[in-house]
Motif scaffolding. Sequence first.
Motif, mmCIF file in Angstrom:
data_model
loop_
_atom_site.group_PDB
_atom_site.id
_atom_site.type_symbol
_atom_site.label_atom_id
_atom_site.label_comp_id
_atom_site.label_asym_id
_atom_site.label_seq_id
_atom_site.Cartn_x
_atom_site.Cartn_y
_atom_site.Cartn_z
ATOM 1 N N ALA A 3 0.899 4.874 -6.107
ATOM 2 C CA ALA A 3 1.976 3.893 -6.020
ATOM 3 C C ALA A 3 2.463 3.694 -4.584
ATOM 4 N N GLN A 4 2.592 4.784 -3.834
ATOM 5 C CA GLN A 4 3.058 4.665 -2.445
ATOM 6 C C GLN A 4 2.034 3.931 -1.584
ATOM 7 N N ALA A 5 0.770 4.257 -1.795
ATOM 8 C CA ALA A 5 -0.286 3.579 -1.044
ATOM 9 C C ALA A 5 -0.330 2.102 -1.401
ATOM 10 N N ALA A 40 2.234 0.251 -2.331
ATOM 11 C CA ALA A 40 3.382 -0.392 -1.687
ATOM 12 C C ALA A 40 3.101 -0.654 -0.204
ATOM 13 N N ARG A 41 2.508 0.336 0.466
ATOM 14 C CA ARG A 41 2.168 0.145 1.889
ATOM 15 C C ARG A 41 1.120 -0.949 2.053
ATOM 16 N N ALA A 42 0.135 -0.944 1.185
ATOM 17 C CA ALA A 42 -0.946 -1.934 1.280
ATOM 18 C C ALA A 42 -0.438 -3.337 0.989
ATOM 19 N N GLU A 43 0.517 -3.454 0.054
ATOM 20 C CA GLU A 43 1.083 -4.772 -0.231
ATOM 21 C C GLU A 43 1.839 -5.312 0.980
ATOM 22 N N LYS A 44 2.573 -4.418 1.647
ATOM 23 C CA LYS A 44 3.282 -4.842 2.855
ATOM 24 C C LYS A 44 2.292 -5.241 3.955
ATOM 25 N N ALA A 45 1.222 -4.472 4.099
ATOM 26 C CA ALA A 45 0.207 -4.786 5.102
ATOM 27 C C ALA A 45 -0.456 -6.130 4.816
ATOM 28 N N LEU A 46 -0.680 -6.411 3.530
ATOM 29 C CA LEU A 46 -1.284 -7.697 3.168
ATOM 30 C C LEU A 46 -0.330 -8.845 3.504
ATOM 31 N N ALA A 47 0.956 -8.662 3.243
ATOM 32 C CA ALA A 47 1.931 -9.701 3.574
ATOM 33 C C ALA A 47 1.975 -9.938 5.086
ATOM 34 N N GLY A 53 1.567 -8.439 20.284
ATOM 35 C CA GLY A 53 1.744 -8.170 18.867
ATOM 36 C C GLY A 53 1.109 -6.847 18.477
ATOM 37 N N SER A 54 1.369 -6.422 17.274
ATOM 38 C CA SER A 54 0.976 -5.094 16.820
ATOM 39 C C SER A 54 -0.539 -4.919 16.704
ATOM 40 N N ALA A 55 -0.995 -3.735 17.130
ATOM 41 C CA ALA A 55 -2.391 -3.351 16.914
ATOM 42 C C ALA A 55 -2.639 -2.990 15.460
ATOM 43 N N ARG A 56 -1.575 -2.837 14.653
ATOM 44 C CA ARG A 56 -1.710 -2.342 13.286
ATOM 45 C C ARG A 56 -1.809 -3.447 12.243
ATOM 46 N N ILE A 57 -1.608 -4.691 12.654
ATOM 47 C CA ILE A 57 -1.698 -5.787 11.690
ATOM 48 C C ILE A 57 -3.162 -6.071 11.393
ATOM 49 N N LEU A 58 -3.505 -6.070 10.122
ATOM 50 C CA LEU A 58 -4.905 -6.159 9.697
ATOM 51 C C LEU A 58 -5.338 -7.597 9.442
ATOM 52 N N PRO A 59 -6.638 -7.863 9.572
ATOM 53 C CA PRO A 59 -7.147 -9.144 9.071
ATOM 54 C C PRO A 59 -6.923 -9.213 7.560
ATOM 55 N N PRO A 60 -6.649 -10.390 6.999
ATOM 56 C CA PRO A 60 -6.348 -10.489 5.564
ATOM 57 C C PRO A 60 -7.417 -9.888 4.647
ATOM 58 N N ASP A 61 -8.688 -10.055 4.990
ATOM 59 C CA ASP A 61 -9.731 -9.511 4.109
ATOM 60 C C ASP A 61 -9.700 -7.983 4.087
ATOM 61 N N GLU A 62 -9.439 -7.374 5.250
ATOM 62 C CA GLU A 62 -9.341 -5.918 5.299
ATOM 63 C C GLU A 62 -8.085 -5.435 4.579
ATOM 64 N N ALA A 63 -6.981 -6.150 4.746
ATOM 65 C CA ALA A 63 -5.749 -5.782 4.051
ATOM 66 C C ALA A 63 -5.936 -5.867 2.531
ATOM 67 N N GLN A 64 -6.618 -6.888 2.080
ATOM 68 C CA GLN A 64 -6.873 -7.025 0.643
ATOM 69 C C GLN A 64 -7.767 -5.910 0.136
ATOM 70 N N ARG A 65 -8.780 -5.548 0.921
ATOM 71 C CA ARG A 65 -9.679 -4.458 0.523
ATOM 72 C C ARG A 65 -8.906 -3.153 0.363
ATOM 73 N N ARG A 66 -7.992 -2.867 1.280
ATOM 74 C CA ARG A 66 -7.208 -1.635 1.208
ATOM 75 C C ARG A 66 -6.250 -1.661 0.012
ATOM 76 N N LEU A 67 -5.719 -2.826 -0.285
ATOM 77 C CA LEU A 67 -4.841 -2.933 -1.455
ATOM 78 C C LEU A 67 -5.633 -2.693 -2.734
ATOM 79 N N ASP A 68 -6.811 -3.270 -2.836
ATOM 80 C CA ASP A 68 -7.656 -3.065 -4.022
ATOM 81 C C ASP A 68 -7.996 -1.588 -4.184
ATOM 82 N N ALA A 69 -8.300 -0.913 -3.069
ATOM 83 C CA ALA A 69 -8.647 0.518 -3.125
ATOM 84 C C ALA A 69 -7.434 1.340 -3.556
ATOM 85 N N ALA A 70 -6.247 1.003 -3.059
ATOM 86 C CA ALA A 70 -5.037 1.747 -3.432
ATOM 87 C C ALA A 70 -4.725 1.557 -4.912
ATOM 88 N N ARG A 71 -4.891 0.348 -5.415
ATOM 89 C CA ARG A 71 -4.652 0.101 -6.845
ATOM 90 C C ARG A 71 -5.651 0.844 -7.705
#
Length: 301
Positions: A103-105, A107-114, A80-98
Motif C-alpha cells: 500500500a505504501q509503495a 501511494a508513492r508510485a501514484e504520486k510519482a505518476l501524477a 527541475g528534479s532529477a527524481r521525476i520519472l517519464p510517464p511510462d516508467e512511472a506507470q510501470r512502477r505503479l503496476d509493480a507496486a499494485r
Amino acid sequence: MDTKRAELTARNFPSAQEDAHAVPAAERYASPDSAYRLAFTDTEFLLREELRPVRMQLELLKPEMVQKEQGITSTIVIFGSARILPPDEAQRRLDAARAAGDAQAVARAEKALAMSRYYDEARRFAALVTLRSRDLDTPIYVCTGGGPGIMEAGNRGAHDVDGKSIGLNIVLPHEQAPNPYITPQLCFQFHYFAMRKMHFLIRSIALVCFPGGFGTLDELFEVMTLQQTGKIRRRPILLFGRDFWERLIDFDHLVDTGMIDAKDKHLFHYVETAEQAWEVLAGEYGFDAAPTVTGEFAVDI
C-alpha cells in the motif's frame, strides 16, 4: 611566393600540443615521482590544493570556449528534479507496486505518476523552443543540468526535433551519469558548483523551473536574488505548476512580513503548459512578431 609569404606568419615556437607529444623523457626521469613532466601535462600537479584557482579558471574557460566554437549565444535553462520519472516508467512502477500489494509503495508510485506529467511538459517545451527559434537570427538552445528527470526531459525534447542541447553535469557523491540526449560536443562536467551555476546564467535569456528539491530551489533562489539585487539583467523566470510552487513557497507571507517587496513577486511568472511558457517568452522578446516591412533601419511602432 606563397611559401615565402607563409614564412612571415609561421609559428616561432612549437605549440603546446607539439611539446606535449614530444619524445618522452629518458627512462631515468619517466617514473611517476619525477618532476620532469611539463606542468600542463602533470595531472598530479594540477590537482594540488594550491592549484584550485587554476582549476576554477579552467572550468570557466572550457565551456565558454567550446560554446563559442559551437555558435551557442542564447540559451533557455531548464531546472527541475532529477527524481521525476517519464510517464511510462512511472506507470510501470505503479503496476509493480499494485502487483506486490504494498500500500505504501502504491501511494508513492501514484504520486510519482501524477508528477510525471511535468516530464512530458518539459520535453514538449524544449522541443517547442528548439523548433520555434531555429530560424531566428539567434537560435535558442536548451541547457540543463545534464542528469535524469526533468533535465533528461529537456535534452530529450531538443533531441526529438534534431536540435542541439547543452548539459552541465557535476560530480556528486552518488554517481550522476549524463543523460543520453545531450549533444556530445556540449556535454560538460564540473567540479565546482559555483562555476556550473555561472555557466547556467552566462548565455541564458530565460530560466524555467519545474518542480524540484534542494538543488532546484538553490538554483532558483540564486537567480532571483541576483535579479532582485541588480547583479544580473532581468530575464523571465517561469515556474511550471502554480499549485506546486504556491504550496511550497508562500510568497504572500514574505510580502506581508516585509521580507520582500510586493514588486519582487513580478520576478517570476506561473505557467502550466509548454505553449503558455512560449507565449510569455514570445511576449517578452517578440519572437512571434511579424518582421518589419518599413526598411532595414526603421523603428517598429
